[in-house]
Structure formats: structure tokens, C-alpha cells
Design a protein around this motif. Structure first.
Motif, PDB file in Angstrom:
ATOM      1  N   THR A  90      30.018  63.795  40.221  1.00 52.26           N
ATOM      2  CA  THR A  90      29.852  64.785  39.218  1.00 52.26           C
ATOM      3  C   THR A  90      27.928  63.895  38.817  1.00 52.26           C
ATOM      4  O   THR A  90      28.415  63.038  37.902  1.00 52.26           O
ATOM      5  N   PRO A  91      27.454  64.364  38.270  1.00 55.92           N
ATOM      6  CA  PRO A  91      26.056  63.848  37.649  1.00 55.92           C
ATOM      7  C   PRO A  91      26.993  64.078  35.727  1.00 55.92           C
ATOM      8  O   PRO A  91      27.580  64.690  35.693  1.00 55.92           O
ATOM      9  N   TYR A  92      25.628  63.150  35.266  1.00 54.98           N
ATOM     10  CA  TYR A  92      25.911  63.044  34.161  1.00 54.98           C
ATOM     11  C   TYR A  92      25.507  64.159  32.912  1.00 54.98           C
ATOM     12  O   TYR A  92      24.872  64.554  33.498  1.00 54.98           O
ATOM     13  N   SER A  93      25.966  64.472  31.866  1.00 55.58           N
ATOM     14  CA  SER A  93      26.090  65.468  31.257  1.00 55.58           C
ATOM     15  C   SER A  93      25.996  65.080  29.941  1.00 55.58           C
ATOM     16  O   SER A  93      27.020  64.523  29.496  1.00 55.58           O
ATOM     17  N   MET A  94      25.372  65.670  28.817  1.00 55.19           N
ATOM     18  CA  MET A  94      25.817  65.568  27.221  1.00 55.19           C
ATOM     19  C   MET A  94      26.595  67.067  27.345  1.00 55.19           C
ATOM     20  O   MET A  94      28.117  65.632  26.048  1.00 55.19           O
ATOM     21  N   GLU A  95      27.478  67.271  27.765  1.00 50.86           N
ATOM     22  CA  GLU A  95      28.749  68.781  27.837  1.00 50.86           C
ATOM     23  C   GLU A  95      29.960  67.457  27.547  1.00 50.86           C
ATOM     24  O   GLU A  95      30.822  67.185  26.578  1.00 50.86           O
ATOM     25  N   ASP A  96      29.543  66.543  28.688  1.00 51.15           N
ATOM     26  CA  ASP A  96      31.012  65.447  29.569  1.00 51.15           C
ATOM     27  C   ASP A  96      30.409  64.619  27.879  1.00 51.15           C
ATOM     28  O   ASP A  96      31.928  63.802  27.273  1.00 51.15           O
ATOM     29  N   ALA A  97      29.207  63.961  27.851  1.00 52.54           N
ATOM     30  CA  ALA A  97      29.538  62.897  26.349  1.00 52.54           C
ATOM     31  C   ALA A  97      30.286  63.001  25.349  1.00 52.54           C
ATOM     32  O   ALA A  97      30.498  61.726  24.254  1.00 52.54           O
ATOM     33  N   ALA A  98      30.232  64.143  24.790  1.00 50.35           N
ATOM     34  CA  ALA A  98      30.752  64.583  23.886  1.00 50.35           C
ATOM     35  C   ALA A  98      32.405  64.806  23.688  1.00 50.35           C
ATOM     36  O   ALA A  98      33.081  64.504  22.974  1.00 50.35           O
ATOM     37  N   ASN A  99      32.820  64.222  24.699  1.00 49.17           N
ATOM     38  CA  ASN A  99      34.403  64.323  24.544  1.00 49.17           C
ATOM     39  C   ASN A  99      35.018  62.973  24.992  1.00 49.17           C
ATOM     40  O   ASN A  99      35.855  62.685  25.690  1.00 49.17           O
TER      41      ASN A  99
END
Length: 247
Positions: A90-99
Motif C-alpha cells: 500500500t502506498p504512503y498517504s497522508m490520509e492514513d498518516a492522520a490515523n
């Protein structure tokens, strides 16, 4: 007399023309076989070396992905007996970083916590001989990828440790929260990247680093995570690997 003279002329003409007839016969098969001219060969080589969407050539992309595939299979899939068909990066995403909560607790649904994992990989890459300092400086002064590559070669020739453990002592922000299976996956990806980079010449390595950095980091604005730290919206190697690695 006229017949003798005519015979001599015809014989002389045939004798003179024979070598050229042989040359034409020798050249004809080569042309018929469709052999490339030097100009065509040079043009094909230049086309093959063109930089693609990821900031590197197709050949560089293929070699990078193959190195990572080998490392992930040996250091992660085989280790945990995971079927290749069940695995997807899974690529890095800022959406996931917010979790991530303030205390580092992960509240998302990604089993590998890709945002944290990819940030750890990027940290390890950029900490090699402080190469990240040079790259960030280059962005600040508006360098293009060619100038950045030249600077990397001239100032430092980064050597990449082929294990993230050696980098973890420098920066524990991401490493100390990645454990077990997630760490082994991150480490195997990083090892594949490191082996690929270390196998290049100084100039080739600098070109790959500069091309990827300019494409995936330099073109995107930095944003803040929940702790107020600035993180790039795309990390250095994740997109080219995630979009091309297939088992």
C-alpha cells in the motif's frame, strides 16, 4: 577487325563491372536483413534512456522493482509463510498518516500501517550520509534534478546500510513504533532499495535519487501530521514500487 574490337570492348566492360556487381551483391543481404544504421542505433539508445513518469528510466525502474521483490520475498513472505497472491503493498498517504493519535496509537485499518512504514523507509534512505539535507537544500534554492544529481556526486557519495537497524539509532521517531511483522516488511523493502542503489555507480545512484526525489517529493507541498511534524505527501520510493511490484 571490327568483331575483334567489339569483343575486346565487351570483355573490358564486363571485367570493370564485375567488382561492383560483387559489392552490390554483398551489400544487398545486409540491407534486406534490416540492419540498423548507426544513427538509428543511437536514436534507439537515446529513447531507451529517456526518463519516465517516475523520474528514472524504464531500465532503472525494472532493476529497482526486481531488487525489492527479491528482498521482500526472502525477508518477509517466506519468513511469515505468506502467499504471494495474498500480498499487496500500500502506498504512503497522508490520509492514513492522520490515523495516528498523539501517543502513536494507530486507529486505521491498514494492517501494515503503511504511512508509518514508508516514513521509516524514507528516513533510513535520507539519513544515509545526511543525503536528505542536500536534497532539502536543493529544493529550497530551486535546483532541478540534474543540478541535484551533480551536487550529490560532488559533495557526498551516499553508501546505504542494508539493514534499517543501523539507521534506527539515529532517529527513533518512526522506528521505535514499528515492530514485528511491520518492521520486517519495512526492513525488507529498504534492503532491496539499498542493494539496488549500492550496485550503481556514483553518477547513476545520484541520478536515481535526484529523479525520484524531484518527482515524488519536490513536486508536492509538505503538510503537518497530528504532532505538528512536516511530512512529505509522497515518500521517495513508495509509488514506483507499489505500482509495479507484482509476484
Amino acid at each position: 577487325m571490327k568483331k575483334k574490337l567489339m569483343t575486346l570492348v565487351l570483355c573490358a566492360g564486363l571485367t570493370f563491372a564485375a567488382p561492383f556487381g560483387c559489392l552490390a551483391a554483398e551489400e544487398a543481404p545486409a540491407e534486406a536483413a534490416g540492419e540498423e544504421t548507426p544513427a538509428e542505433t543511437e536514436s534507439a539508445a537515446a529513447e531507451a534512456a529517456e526518463v519516465g513518469a517516475y523520474g528514472i528510466t524504464d531500465a532503472q525502474q525494472e532493476a529497482l522493482v526486481e531488487s525489492v521483490k527479491t528482498s521482500v520475498k526472502e525477508g518477509f513472505l517466506d519468513l511469515y509463510q505468506i502467499a504471494e497472491t495474498d500480498f499487496q503493498l500500500t502506498p504512503y498517504s497522508m490520509e492514513d498518516a492522520a490515523n495516528y493519535e498523539q501517543d502513536g496509537t494507530y486507529t486505521g485499518e491498514d494492517p501494515y500501517e503503511s504511512a508509518r512504514m514508508w516514513q521509516a523507509i524514507e528516513d533510513a534512505i535520507l539519513e544515509a550520509d545526511d543525503i536528505g539535507v542536500f536534497m532539502n537544500t536543493a529544493l529550497a534554492v530551486g535546483m532541478d534534478r540534474t543540478e541535484l544529481a551533480d551536487m550529490i556526486v560532488e559533495m557526498k557519495d551516499p553508501a546505504f546500510e542494508e539493514d534499517m537497524d543501523t539507521q534506527a539509532h539515529k532517529n527513533g521517531h518512526w522506528y521505535d513504533t514499528i515492530t514485528g511483522e511491520k518492521y520486517d516488511l519495512a526492513n525488507s523493502i529498504y534492503t532491496g532499495i539499498a542493494k539496488y542503489l549500492n550496485g550503481l555507480s556514483s553518477e547513476e545512484r545520484a541520478q536515481v535519487l535526484a529523479g525520484l526525489y524531484d518527482t515524488f517529493v519536490g513536486a508536492n507541498e509538505d503538510v503537518q501530521d497530528v504532532n505538528g511534524n512536516y511530512l512529505s505527501t509522497l515518500t521517495l520510493f513508495d509509488k514506483v514500487i507499489c505500482e509495479n511490484i507484482q509476484f
